[in-house]
Scaffold this active site. Sequence first.
Site, mmCIF file in Angstrom:
data_model
loop_
_atom_site.group_PDB
_atom_site.id
_atom_site.type_symbol
_atom_site.label_atom_id
_atom_site.label_comp_id
_atom_site.label_asym_id
_atom_site.label_seq_id
_atom_site.Cartn_x
_atom_site.Cartn_y
_atom_site.Cartn_z
ATOM 1 N N ASP A 14 27.796 68.117 47.551
ATOM 2 C CA ASP A 14 28.051 69.315 46.743
ATOM 3 C C ASP A 14 28.769 70.310 47.652
ATOM 4 O O ASP A 14 28.816 70.145 48.871
ATOM 5 C CB ASP A 14 26.717 69.887 46.242
ATOM 6 C CG ASP A 14 26.909 71.170 45.442
ATOM 7 O OD1 ASP A 14 27.773 71.190 44.558
ATOM 8 O OD2 ASP A 14 26.232 72.174 45.723
ATOM 9 N N SER A 15 29.270 71.368 47.048
ATOM 10 C CA SER A 15 29.908 72.417 47.844
ATOM 11 C C SER A 15 28.867 73.169 48.680
ATOM 12 O O SER A 15 29.212 73.883 49.608
ATOM 13 C CB SER A 15 30.614 73.393 46.914
ATOM 14 O OG SER A 15 29.697 73.869 45.952
ATOM 15 N N TYR A 46 33.559 76.132 45.751
ATOM 16 C CA TYR A 46 34.654 75.281 45.286
ATOM 17 C C TYR A 46 35.201 75.840 43.965
ATOM 18 O O TYR A 46 36.337 75.577 43.605
ATOM 19 C CB TYR A 46 34.151 73.857 45.003
ATOM 20 C CG TYR A 46 33.991 72.940 46.198
ATOM 21 C CD1 TYR A 46 34.111 73.397 47.512
ATOM 22 C CD2 TYR A 46 33.712 71.584 46.009
ATOM 23 C CE1 TYR A 46 33.958 72.522 48.591
ATOM 24 C CE2 TYR A 46 33.565 70.714 47.074
ATOM 25 C CZ TYR A 46 33.681 71.179 48.357
ATOM 26 O OH TYR A 46 33.530 70.313 49.412
ATOM 27 N N GLY A 47 34.341 76.547 43.239
ATOM 28 C CA GLY A 47 34.622 76.956 41.858
ATOM 29 C C GLY A 47 35.910 77.716 41.628
ATOM 30 O O GLY A 47 36.480 77.633 40.545
ATOM 31 N N CYS A 77 28.495 67.932 42.263
ATOM 32 C CA CYS A 77 29.120 69.241 42.084
ATOM 33 C C CYS A 77 30.026 69.101 40.863
ATOM 34 O O CYS A 77 30.856 68.175 40.803
ATOM 35 C CB CYS A 77 29.952 69.579 43.318
ATOM 36 S SG CYS A 77 30.964 71.054 43.153
ATOM 37 N N ASN A 78 29.873 69.992 39.919
ATOM 38 C CA ASN A 78 30.677 69.895 38.703
ATOM 39 C C ASN A 78 32.157 70.109 38.987
ATOM 40 O O ASN A 78 33.017 69.408 38.449
ATOM 41 C CB ASN A 78 30.198 70.918 37.678
ATOM 42 C CG ASN A 78 28.882 70.514 37.064
ATOM 43 O OD1 ASN A 78 28.846 69.887 36.022
ATOM 44 N ND2 ASN A 78 27.780 70.832 37.723
ATOM 45 N N THR A 79 32.450 71.089 39.837
ATOM 46 C CA THR A 79 33.849 71.399 40.138
ATOM 47 C C THR A 79 34.512 70.189 40.814
ATOM 48 O O THR A 79 35.620 69.791 40.447
ATOM 49 C CB THR A 79 33.926 72.633 41.061
ATOM 50 O OG1 THR A 79 33.089 73.659 40.536
ATOM 51 C CG2 THR A 79 35.337 73.146 41.190
ATOM 52 N N GLU A 158 22.889 82.819 44.744
ATOM 53 C CA GLU A 158 22.890 82.708 46.208
ATOM 54 C C GLU A 158 22.335 83.968 46.861
ATOM 55 O O GLU A 158 21.739 83.916 47.928
ATOM 56 C CB GLU A 158 24.322 82.468 46.725
ATOM 57 C CG GLU A 158 24.919 81.171 46.246
ATOM 58 C CD GLU A 158 25.069 80.119 47.354
ATOM 59 O OE1 GLU A 158 25.010 80.491 48.527
ATOM 60 O OE2 GLU A 158 25.224 78.937 46.997
ATOM 61 N N CYS A 190 27.042 73.521 36.000
ATOM 62 C CA CYS A 190 27.172 73.944 37.395
ATOM 63 C C CYS A 190 25.824 73.662 38.052
ATOM 64 O O CYS A 190 24.777 73.933 37.461
ATOM 65 C CB CYS A 190 27.510 75.425 37.471
ATOM 66 S SG CYS A 190 27.499 76.061 39.153
ATOM 67 N N THR A 191 25.917 73.113 39.252
ATOM 68 C CA THR A 191 24.681 72.673 39.922
ATOM 69 C C THR A 191 23.702 73.807 40.232
ATOM 70 O O THR A 191 22.518 73.561 40.401
ATOM 71 C CB THR A 191 25.045 71.976 41.234
ATOM 72 O OG1 THR A 191 25.957 72.812 41.927
ATOM 73 C CG2 THR A 191 25.641 70.631 40.987
ATOM 74 N N HIS A 192 24.189 75.028 40.332
ATOM 75 C CA HIS A 192 23.279 76.139 40.636
ATOM 76 C C HIS A 192 22.420 76.537 39.431
ATOM 77 O O HIS A 192 21.344 77.075 39.588
ATOM 78 C CB HIS A 192 24.068 77.388 41.047
ATOM 79 C CG HIS A 192 24.508 77.393 42.482
ATOM 80 N ND1 HIS A 192 25.378 76.471 42.985
ATOM 81 C CD2 HIS A 192 24.200 78.228 43.507
ATOM 82 C CE1 HIS A 192 25.603 76.739 44.262
ATOM 83 N NE2 HIS A 192 24.893 77.798 44.609
HETATM 84 N N1 DGL Z 1 28.562 73.303 43.011
HETATM 85 C C1 DGL Z 1 29.483 74.046 42.215
HETATM 86 C C2 DGL Z 1 29.563 73.433 40.811
HETATM 87 O O1 DGL Z 1 28.669 72.718 40.374
HETATM 88 C C3 DGL Z 1 29.125 75.513 42.125
HETATM 89 C C4 DGL Z 1 29.313 76.286 43.400
HETATM 90 C C5 DGL Z 1 30.749 76.395 43.825
HETATM 91 O O2 DGL Z 1 31.559 77.084 43.174
HETATM 92 O O3 DGL Z 1 31.081 75.777 44.830
HETATM 93 O O4 DGL Z 1 30.513 73.651 40.130
#
Ligand code: DGL
Length: 270
Positions: A14-15, A46-47, A77-79, A158, A190-192
């Site tokens: 993940d990011s 990453y978003g 990570c979705n992005t 965060e 989004c993973t968060h």
């Molecule tokens: N992990 C990213 C996602 O699931 C969210 C955090 C980021 O923007 O890096 O899209």
Amino acid sequence: MENLKQNQPIGIFDSGAGGLTVASAVKNLLPEEKIIYFGDTAHLPYGDKSTETVKNYSLRITDFLLEKKCKIILIACNTASAAAYEAVKEKAKGRAIVLNVIDPATKYVANETSLKKVGVIGTKGTIQSGTYTKKIKSFQKNKEVVSLQTPLLVPMIEEGFIYDNISNSIIKQYLSNEKLKDIDGLILACTHYPIIKNQIRKYYNFKTTVIDSSVVVAQELKKILSENNLLNSENKMPEHEFFISDYTDFFKTLAEMFFDSEINLQKKHL
Ligand code: DGL
């Protein structure tokens, strides 16, 4: 893939710390599997980065997880799933199975007949890619899918603004958007976001289905390992490994919370 062995680890990346929500769902469902987690904290978020940049980061991490002999690489990570899935699959071809977080969630939604109008919230990169809408429609073209960028949610989480007035008003501001009116379900793309899942459910007075893809993804991972005869049959407690590209307190706190123990964080700049 015939060359893969059951006792090889599962690579998850993940990011940053968000993917720990997915890693923890995997650990709960498959406690005998060893996890190697990479959080690219130096390059987070990453978003709001370009597709090309996210792809490059993802490919470097893939090389690292292949060196670590992972039998499967889960892009948590979705992005990165939206930007780099095909490229990661190509790189890992013949050496590891690759799974993303978008396919299991979109398949689940497509098959759920009670969900007629579905909302998707995520980072700019994920929403702009249109991947969720395209995939849901490819499985079930009659679904109505509406999506909304909610970029403030990651930094909010965060910074520890969760289950308080500040986060309640940010969530309200986003979710009251006209686009999301009358949805039957909301995908946390989004993973968060699973971290604030109950806060989001509460916004809807627990009347709208909130889809947390981490659980669905873990189930899909188990299915794929089982189909490929790759479930680990060794019955001993695995020692998970955690790598990050930059130290953050948030990562350590979250990892220890999700894995319920002291963790050994290793720094690795890629
Ligand atoms: N992990 C990213 C996602 O699931 C969210 C955090 C980021 O923007 O890096 O899209």
